[in-house]
Design an enzyme around this catalytic site. Sequence first.
Site, PDB file in Angstrom:
ATOM      1  N   ARG A 160     -10.415  -0.202  15.159  1.00  0.00           N
ATOM      2  CA  ARG A 160     -10.110   1.435  14.221  1.00  0.00           C
ATOM      3  C   ARG A 160     -10.925   0.724  12.685  1.00  0.00           C
ATOM      4  O   ARG A 160     -11.787   1.216  12.888  1.00  0.00           O
ATOM      5  CB  ARG A 160      -8.302   0.601  13.627  1.00  0.00           C
TER       6      ARG A 160
ATOM      7  N   LYS B 127       1.150  -1.298  -0.288  1.00  0.00           N
ATOM      8  CA  LYS B 127       0.148  -0.096   0.021  1.00  0.00           C
ATOM      9  C   LYS B 127       0.955   1.280  -0.408  1.00  0.00           C
ATOM     10  O   LYS B 127       1.793   1.300   0.639  1.00  0.00           O
ATOM     11  CB  LYS B 127      -1.075  -0.397   0.941  1.00  0.00           C
TER      12      LYS B 127
ATOM     13  N   TYR C 252      17.494  29.456   9.268  1.00  0.00           N
ATOM     14  CA  TYR C 252      15.672  30.005   9.905  1.00  0.00           C
ATOM     15  C   TYR C 252      16.021  29.894  11.073  1.00  0.00           C
ATOM     16  O   TYR C 252      15.729  29.115  12.060  1.00  0.00           O
ATOM     17  CB  TYR C 252      14.737  29.239   9.312  1.00  0.00           C
TER      18      TYR C 252
ATOM     19  N   MET D 274      12.659  23.900   3.617  1.00  0.00           N
ATOM     20  CA  MET D 274      12.140  23.296   2.617  1.00  0.00           C
ATOM     21  C   MET D 274      12.711  22.324   1.141  1.00  0.00           C
ATOM     22  O   MET D 274      12.555  21.694   0.754  1.00  0.00           O
ATOM     23  CB  MET D 274      10.931  24.889   1.263  1.00  0.00           C
TER      24      MET D 274
HETATM   25  C1  LIG Z   1      -0.248  -1.683   6.738  1.00  0.00           C
HETATM   26  C2  LIG Z   1      -0.996  -2.919   7.550  1.00  0.00           C
HETATM   27  C3  LIG Z   1      -0.186  -4.099   7.577  1.00  0.00           C
HETATM   28  C4  LIG Z   1       1.212  -4.159   7.478  1.00  0.00           C
HETATM   29  O1  LIG Z   1       1.901  -3.575   8.618  1.00  0.00           O
HETATM   30  P1  LIG Z   1       3.363  -3.071   9.264  1.00  0.00           P
HETATM   31  O2  LIG Z   1       3.836  -3.043  10.431  1.00  0.00           O
HETATM   32  O3  LIG Z   1       4.020  -2.335   7.681  1.00  0.00           O
HETATM   33  O4  LIG Z   1       3.888  -4.985   8.254  1.00  0.00           O
HETATM   34  C5  LIG Z   1      -0.573  -5.233   7.623  1.00  0.00           C
HETATM   35  N1  LIG Z   1      -2.341  -5.591   7.729  1.00  0.00           N
HETATM   36  C6  LIG Z   1      -2.586  -4.505   8.329  1.00  0.00           C
HETATM   37  C7  LIG Z   1      -4.422  -4.612   8.289  1.00  0.00           C
HETATM   38  C8  LIG Z   1      -2.903  -2.826   7.828  1.00  0.00           C
HETATM   39  O5  LIG Z   1      -3.036  -1.750   7.502  1.00  0.00           O
END
Ligand SMILES: *Cc1c(COP(=O)(O)O)cnc(C)c1O
Length: 351
Positions: free
Chosen positions: A129, A35, A247, A295
Amino acid sequence: MSFRPRATVHLSHIVANWQAIDQLHPGATTAAVVKANGYGLGAARVSDALSKAGCSTFFVAHVEEGVMVRRTLGQARRIFVLNGPAAGDMRSYREASLTPVLSSEDQVALWTREGRGPCALHFDTGMNRLGLPPAMIETHLDALKKLQPVLVMSHLACADEPDHPLNQAQLDRFTRIANAFPDTPASLANSAGCYLGGAYAFDLTRPGIALYGGSDAPGHVALSPGVTLDARILSVFRARAGDTVGYGATHRLEEDRMLATVALGYADGMPRAGSNALIGYLDGAPCPVLGRISMDLITIDVSKAQAAAKTGARVEFLGPHAKLEDQAARAGTLGYELLTGLSNRVERFYV
Ligand SMILES: *Cc1c(COP(=O)(O)O)cnc(C)c1O
């Protein structure tokens, strides 16, 4: 010569990291979470490399990410979409053969009405969640089984704290769910979950950050950095005791110093919170960031690497010396955020 910062993505390390995680649980399938554009490193290139190494199952967050990864992988691989379907997504799911992860009663209703093809069911076992309430296996088991899920899953809230009591509680709750779907593969562990022992592996593990070399793996798991980020020196100069840097004049020199300014900044994804805290490495020598990160520019103290401090020299900000988790901690953040924050201005190279 370009002054643009460069991220060298080590596909061979990412493959080796996947294999190292895979070897922890020979009885389980090891998926790959790609992702957020493969944690910022390029979902297409990462997925392609892992697929060629034998990885059969991929996870993305959004349907658009799934469509993109499907173009790379061809039809033979399974791609799960963690955020699941919205109304209007059905065509994309069908055309790209994506498998939605259903995580709410609304999504279950939508997929029951309009969905075609396989799906996964995500239960919330204590993270609060995302996920279906486990009580649904008492009230709606038949309806859920009619969806013919190809995976039941849950997600650990505290896997990076092995002694946290929530791990065992989630394991117990998820075991009951997995037992209610005896013919369906089950999945609980993210990267850190893979280090909690065989009980957490079930049929499929879902490592993400570990593939890219992050997360504090236990000693027996050797992971290599998935990326080296470096940026070039634009200017080397001497500054005097009493001078300030950057800065807001937030750093005052106590003695004369050799400084260098590097073409990297928060627009590239170096968090400004790492001002006066991050460390660049020049020729392997640590060069602390002095003053605020701006930046496009960062100023470092090159007193320990004067011979190498030349215009055009490359300073490592992530990689074998600048370890992802260490650098993230200096900026008060996580490796996850550093990787996914690398902006498009950083040129990606693949080796
Ligand atoms: C992002 C995610 C993972 C991977 O998590 P890592 O900590 O990067 O290994 C696995 N399962 C779900 C549901 C996630 O959202």
